[in-house]
Scaffold this motif. Structure first.
Motif, short mmCIF file in Angstrom:
data_model
loop_
_atom_site.label_atom_id
_atom_site.label_comp_id
_atom_site.label_asym_id
_atom_site.label_seq_id
_atom_site.Cartn_x
_atom_site.Cartn_y
_atom_site.Cartn_z
N TRP A 168 0.83 -1.20 0.00
CA TRP A 168 0.00 0.00 0.00
C TRP A 168 0.87 1.26 0.00
CZ3 TRP A 168 -2.98 -3.64 -1.00
CH2 TRP A 168 -4.35 -3.53 -1.04
N HIS A 169 1.93 1.25 0.80
CA HIS A 169 2.86 2.40 0.79
C HIS A 169 3.50 2.54 -0.59
CE1 HIS A 169 2.51 3.52 4.93
NE2 HIS A 169 2.96 2.38 5.39
N ALA A 170 3.86 1.42 -1.20
CA ALA A 170 4.46 1.47 -2.54
C ALA A 170 3.49 2.08 -3.55
CB ALA A 170 4.90 0.07 -2.98
N LEU A 171 2.22 1.72 -3.44
CA LEU A 171 1.21 2.29 -4.33
C LEU A 171 1.09 3.80 -4.11
CD1 LEU A 171 -1.59 -0.44 -4.14
CD2 LEU A 171 -0.01 -0.01 -6.04
N THR A 172 1.22 4.23 -2.86
CA THR A 172 1.18 5.68 -2.58
C THR A 172 2.35 6.38 -3.24
OG1 THR A 172 0.07 5.30 -0.45
CG2 THR A 172 1.21 7.41 -0.74
N ILE A 173 3.53 5.75 -3.19
CA ILE A 173 4.72 6.32 -3.82
C ILE A 173 4.50 6.48 -5.32
CG2 ILE A 173 7.16 5.88 -4.36
CD1 ILE A 173 7.26 4.40 -1.60
N VAL A 174 3.87 5.47 -5.93
CA VAL A 174 3.57 5.54 -7.36
C VAL A 174 2.54 6.64 -7.63
CG1 VAL A 174 2.54 4.31 -9.32
CG2 VAL A 174 4.10 3.10 -7.76
N GLU A 175 1.50 6.69 -6.81
CA GLU A 175 0.42 7.67 -7.01
C GLU A 175 0.94 9.11 -6.84
OE1 GLU A 175 -3.82 6.82 -6.90
OE2 GLU A 175 -3.66 7.53 -4.83
N GLU A 176 1.88 9.30 -5.93
CA GLU A 176 2.43 10.64 -5.71
C GLU A 176 3.48 11.02 -6.74
OE1 GLU A 176 3.79 10.81 -1.67
OE2 GLU A 176 1.76 10.88 -0.83
N GLY A 177 3.86 10.07 -7.59
CA GLY A 177 4.76 10.38 -8.70
C GLY A 177 6.22 10.53 -8.35
N HIS A 178 6.68 9.88 -7.28
CA HIS A 178 8.08 10.02 -6.89
C HIS A 178 9.03 9.26 -7.80
CE1 HIS A 178 7.07 12.18 -3.28
NE2 HIS A 178 6.22 11.25 -2.92
N ILE A 179 8.54 8.20 -8.44
CA ILE A 179 9.40 7.40 -9.31
C ILE A 179 8.54 6.78 -10.41
CG2 ILE A 179 9.12 5.32 -7.86
CD1 ILE A 179 12.40 6.36 -9.60
N ASP A 180 9.08 6.71 -11.61
CA ASP A 180 8.38 6.01 -12.68
C ASP A 180 8.34 4.52 -12.35
OD1 ASP A 180 8.11 8.39 -14.05
OD2 ASP A 180 9.95 8.10 -15.22
N ILE A 181 7.24 3.88 -12.62
CA ILE A 181 7.06 2.49 -12.23
C ILE A 181 8.14 1.59 -12.82
CG2 ILE A 181 5.50 1.91 -14.13
CD1 ILE A 181 5.26 0.69 -10.46
N GLU A 182 8.62 1.92 -14.03
CA GLU A 182 9.66 1.10 -14.66
C GLU A 182 10.98 1.19 -13.90
OE1 GLU A 182 7.96 3.46 -16.22
OE2 GLU A 182 6.54 2.27 -17.42
N GLN A 183 11.18 2.27 -13.16
CA GLN A 183 12.42 2.48 -12.42
C GLN A 183 12.29 2.10 -10.95
OE1 GLN A 183 12.69 6.73 -13.56
NE2 GLN A 183 14.64 6.20 -14.51
N MET A 184 11.12 1.67 -10.53
CA MET A 184 10.89 1.32 -9.14
C MET A 184 11.40 -0.10 -8.88
SD MET A 184 7.34 1.67 -7.00
CE MET A 184 7.34 1.97 -5.24
N ARG A 185 12.71 -0.20 -8.78
CA ARG A 185 13.37 -1.49 -8.62
C ARG A 185 13.95 -1.60 -7.22
NH1 ARG A 185 11.44 -3.75 -13.07
NH2 ARG A 185 13.06 -5.35 -13.00
#
Length: 336
Positions: A168-185
């Protein structure tokens, strides 16, 4: 000359071959079933997340390439158990090349590190030491898709509540736009970026230091260093003391006094016979309390642990990890 293999050996090899083939087939079957179950689990997760207020666009983006990571489950269940001592571990964790590189990295980023160190009250050498131990100065941050890794670990079930919270925290990070999903490694367990923060740690401690609107612990050195410093500051770091020091214990020392729960002044430890590693007296500071830590046994390394030792234990609850970070920080401070 032709050599004939004994019949019993041929039979044994045949049995082993059949067993290996059966094992591979079983693993393939298990992987296929897991993949099918995982796909259904992802749909359940998406519905739960949608009900919790995450946007459909975020969920479509986050789970577009989600896949089951069998290696994450395997790594979690079969974490290696090695019988090490600090004397054998530290040369592996902090080889000479890493100590040399740490000094070079401090010089390379000195202006930024000193600025951040002053703002957060954390000595730059400790920021660099953490960076070096966690990800080899950013060169090894893990190649797993974080959403897939966290969803896999939640689906695996043993710690579903924990990993769903992290997801859920990871989804928040995606929703807030801190990192492009392709780079979220990150790692197989979902630890991310050059600081190896779990998503919950990211939400609590990550800093947008460069002011670009994103907390980028993957690529922005300002964000990486400031986030690490903010974490340490938040858990009680002191910039007027070091992390600890290797000490000698007197003959007959009561080992019941060892451990981070027991705090005494340096004068009290001195009175109990504890001395610096070279045999000299402990520092004379009335404002310091410390613990005696014995990670291995009385024949191994013994440390007098200050408040910053406790802070590093909040980062990673391993005496070996703390000793490695502390040792590397000392090598930066006193390069050979």
């Amino acid at each position: 000359m032709q050599v004939t293999m004994p019949i019993f050996r041929l039979f044994a090899l045949g049995v082993m071959s059949l067993w290996a083939s059966a094992t591979v087939a079983q693993e393939a079957d298990a992987n296929e079933k897991n993949a099918e179950g995982f796909a259904a689990y992802v749909e359940i997760i998406k519905q739960e997340a949608l009900a919790d207020g995450y946007s459909q666009a975020t969920l479509d983006k986050a789970f577009a390439n989600a896949r089951f990571y069998q290696r994450s489950v395997k790594a979690d269940r079969n974490q290696p158990e090695f019988k090490l001592t600090l004397d054998t571990y530290l040369p592996r964790a902090v080889p000479e090349w890493k100590a040399k590189k740490a000094v070079e990295k401090l010089e390379e980023h000195r202006e930024l590190l000193e600025k951040i160190g002053k703002e957060f009250g954390v000595q730059p050498r400790f920021i660099v030491a953490l960076w070096g131990i966690e990800t080899n100065f950013g060169s090894f941050t893990g190649g797993q898709d974080v959403i897939s890794a966290l969803t896999t670990m939640a689906y695996e079930g043993r710690r579903e509540a924990f990993f769903k919270k992290e997801l859920w925290h990871a989804l928040t990070i995606v929703e807030e736009g801190h990192i492009d999903i392709e780079q979220m490694r990150g790692s197989w367990a979902g630890a991310m970026g050059q600081t190896q923060f779990m998503p919950s740690s990211f939400m609590q401690y990550a800093i947008d230091y460069d002011g670009d609107g994103r907390k980028d612990i993957w690529g922005s050195m300002g964000d990486v260093f400031a986030s690490a410093a903010n974490y340490l500051k938040s858990v009680g770091w002191r910039d007027d003391v070091t992390w600890g020091r290797q000490v000698q214990l007197p003959e007959g020392f009561d080992t019941k006094l060892a451990g981070l729960k027991t705090k005494k002044t340096l004068a009290q430890w001195q009175a109990l016979g504890v001395r610096r590693y070279d045999g000299s007296d402990l520092p004379q500071r009335d404002d310091l309390q410390a613990s005696v830590v014995i990670p291995d046994d009385n024949q191994g390394r013994v440390y007098l642990a200050y408040d910053n030792y406790d802070a590093l234990m909040r980062w990673n609850r391993s005496h070996y990890f703390v000793a490695a970070v502390g040792y590397l920080s000392d090598r930066i401070r006193f390069p050979r």
